[in-house]
Design an enzyme around this catalytic site. Structure first.
Site, PDB file in Angstrom:
ATOM      1  N   THR A  83      -3.886   5.399   3.084  1.00 40.93           N
ATOM      2  CA  THR A  83      -2.551   5.877   2.725  1.00 40.93           C
ATOM      3  C   THR A  83      -2.533   6.549   1.356  1.00 40.93           C
ATOM      4  O   THR A  83      -1.753   7.467   1.119  1.00 40.93           O
ATOM      5  CB  THR A  83      -1.551   4.703   2.743  1.00 40.93           C
ATOM      6  OG1 THR A  83      -1.709   3.977   3.964  1.00 40.93           O
ATOM      7  CG2 THR A  83      -0.122   5.194   2.658  1.00 40.93           C
TER       8      THR A  83
ATOM      9  N   SER B 258      -0.575  11.190   4.892  1.00 39.44           N
ATOM     10  CA  SER B 258       0.247  10.101   4.348  1.00 39.44           C
ATOM     11  C   SER B 258       1.566  10.624   3.785  1.00 39.44           C
ATOM     12  O   SER B 258       1.589  11.441   2.864  1.00 39.44           O
ATOM     13  CB  SER B 258      -0.525   9.372   3.236  1.00 39.44           C
ATOM     14  OG  SER B 258       0.333   8.524   2.506  1.00 39.44           O
TER      15      SER B 258
ATOM     16  N   LYS C  92       0.827  -1.215   0.000  1.00 38.57           N
ATOM     17  CA  LYS C  92       0.000   0.000   0.000  1.00 38.57           C
ATOM     18  C   LYS C  92       0.858   1.260   0.000  1.00 38.57           C
ATOM     19  O   LYS C  92       0.458   2.291  -0.553  1.00 38.57           O
ATOM     20  CB  LYS C  92      -0.978  -0.016   1.166  1.00 38.57           C
ATOM     21  CG  LYS C  92      -0.333  -0.084   2.557  1.00 38.57           C
ATOM     22  CD  LYS C  92      -0.134   1.270   3.186  1.00 38.57           C
ATOM     23  CE  LYS C  92       0.514   1.172   4.547  1.00 38.57           C
ATOM     24  NZ  LYS C  92       0.681   2.508   5.188  1.00 38.57           N
TER      25      LYS C  92
END
Length: 330
Positions: free
Chosen positions: A245, A251, A188
């Site tokens: 994210t 993020s 991710k």
């Protein structure tokens, strides 16, 4: 419960804060590598560098010094260091009798191993696991609603993590699929760089949705090839962590993509963060692991080419859009 958290970065501190405020009456010790940093945090009763203004509960103490001796009396040990330091920490703790969990997400540089595979090499006798899922440190420290996954093949590890952290603002779900949880946590970050690039180039919400969806397919393919379960990727550590994210303004990996789209060099992007962006360091190992498993990951491949300077931002998008048409599948 007597809990020791090794690593006083943003995420280690946030979980130490959360555990110290737990209704179960945990006694929490946060270990910092740097003595001056530990003394400053203990005196100020906050981590001014990473989580300014968030006060520590009385049950949280900050120390430096001998981490092995500190961990010897713990009932639960949480490793809050980056992936690059995990191997050394596990070697230090290889004789521990307490459950151990790590927080880092990624593949180890050089070996391409996931965290549980590093542990199997260094200290296979440890009862160990990972605490992962969609979570920004600041929100956990502020007791904003969050859900995490405690993944381990050892039931006592899962139970200890649930007992230590599960409460009104932090739900902890148990899972035996440590492979799936760790693949989700690693991939991710790479996909968040791609999504930040997409948003930075102002390609639109359609493009973002396509990128996240096809990125999830890449993540799932790799996970299944490495022995994970499909359903894990539709849960918190897969889809949940990816959406957070890839789209959240907190993020760091997404921020890297935004800065690259703005014309910054990779070094400029990394230097401006002030924190580690694990996707920058794990992208190559993700792709290497995928190639070794015979798994196609075109989005991750483009991210690596971008980070290596072999591809410009706009060219990365063109490469993905020019791929041959195919049937949608995992």
């Amino acid at each position: 419960m007597k809990i020791v958290v090794l690593g006083a970065g943003a995420w280690g501190t946030a979980l130490a804060v959360s555990a110290a405020a737990h209704a179960g009456g945990n006694a929490v010790t946060l270990w910092a590598r740097d003595e001056q940093q530990a003394a400053a945090m203990q005196a100020a009763r906050c981590n001014q560098r990473y989580l300014p203004g968030l006060a520590f509960a009385p049950a949280l103490q900050v120390v430096a010094g001998d981490a092995r001796a500190l961990a010897a009396s713990a009932e639960l040990i949480v490793i809050g260091t980056p992936m690059a330091a995990l191997r050394g920490m596990l070697q230090l703790l290889k004789d521990s009798q307490a459950p151990i969990a790590w927080l880092c997400k990624g593949f180890e540089a050089g070996t391409g191993l996931m965290a549980h595979e590093v542990c199997a090499e260094v200290a296979p006798q440890l009862a160990s696991g990972v605490l992962s899922g969609p979570s920004f440190a600041q929100e956990v420290a502020r007791a904003q609603p969050t859900a995490l996954v405690a993944a381990s093949r050892h039931a006592p590890v899962r139970e200890a993590l649930v007992q230590a952290f599960h409460g009104p603002s932090l739900r902890v779900y148990a899972s035996e699929d440590i492979v799936g949880v760790e693949v989700g946590g690693a991939v991710k970050n790479v996909l968040a760089i791609a999504t930040g690039l997409c948003d930075g180039l102002q390609l639109g919400l359609n493009a973002r949705a396509a990128l996240i969806t096809r990125g999830l397919a890449e993540m799932t393919r790799l996970g299944l090839a490495l022995g994970a379960r499909t359903d894990t990727f539709m849960g918190l550590s897969g889809l949940g962590d990816l959406v957070l994210t890839a789209t959240g303004d907190l993020s760091r990996n997404r921020r890297v993509g935004l800065l690259l789209a703005d014309g910054k060099s990779l070094q400029q992007a990394v230097d401006s963060l002030g924190h580690v962006a694990e996707g920058v360091y794990s992208a190559r190992t993700v792709v290497q692991r995928a190639r070794a498993a015979g798994v196609e990951m075109p989005i991750a491949e483009c991210v690596v080419a971008l980070l290596d300077g072999r591809l410009h931002a706009a060219d990365a998008v063109a490469r993905l859009m020019e791929r041959e048409p195919t049937v949608e599948r995992r």
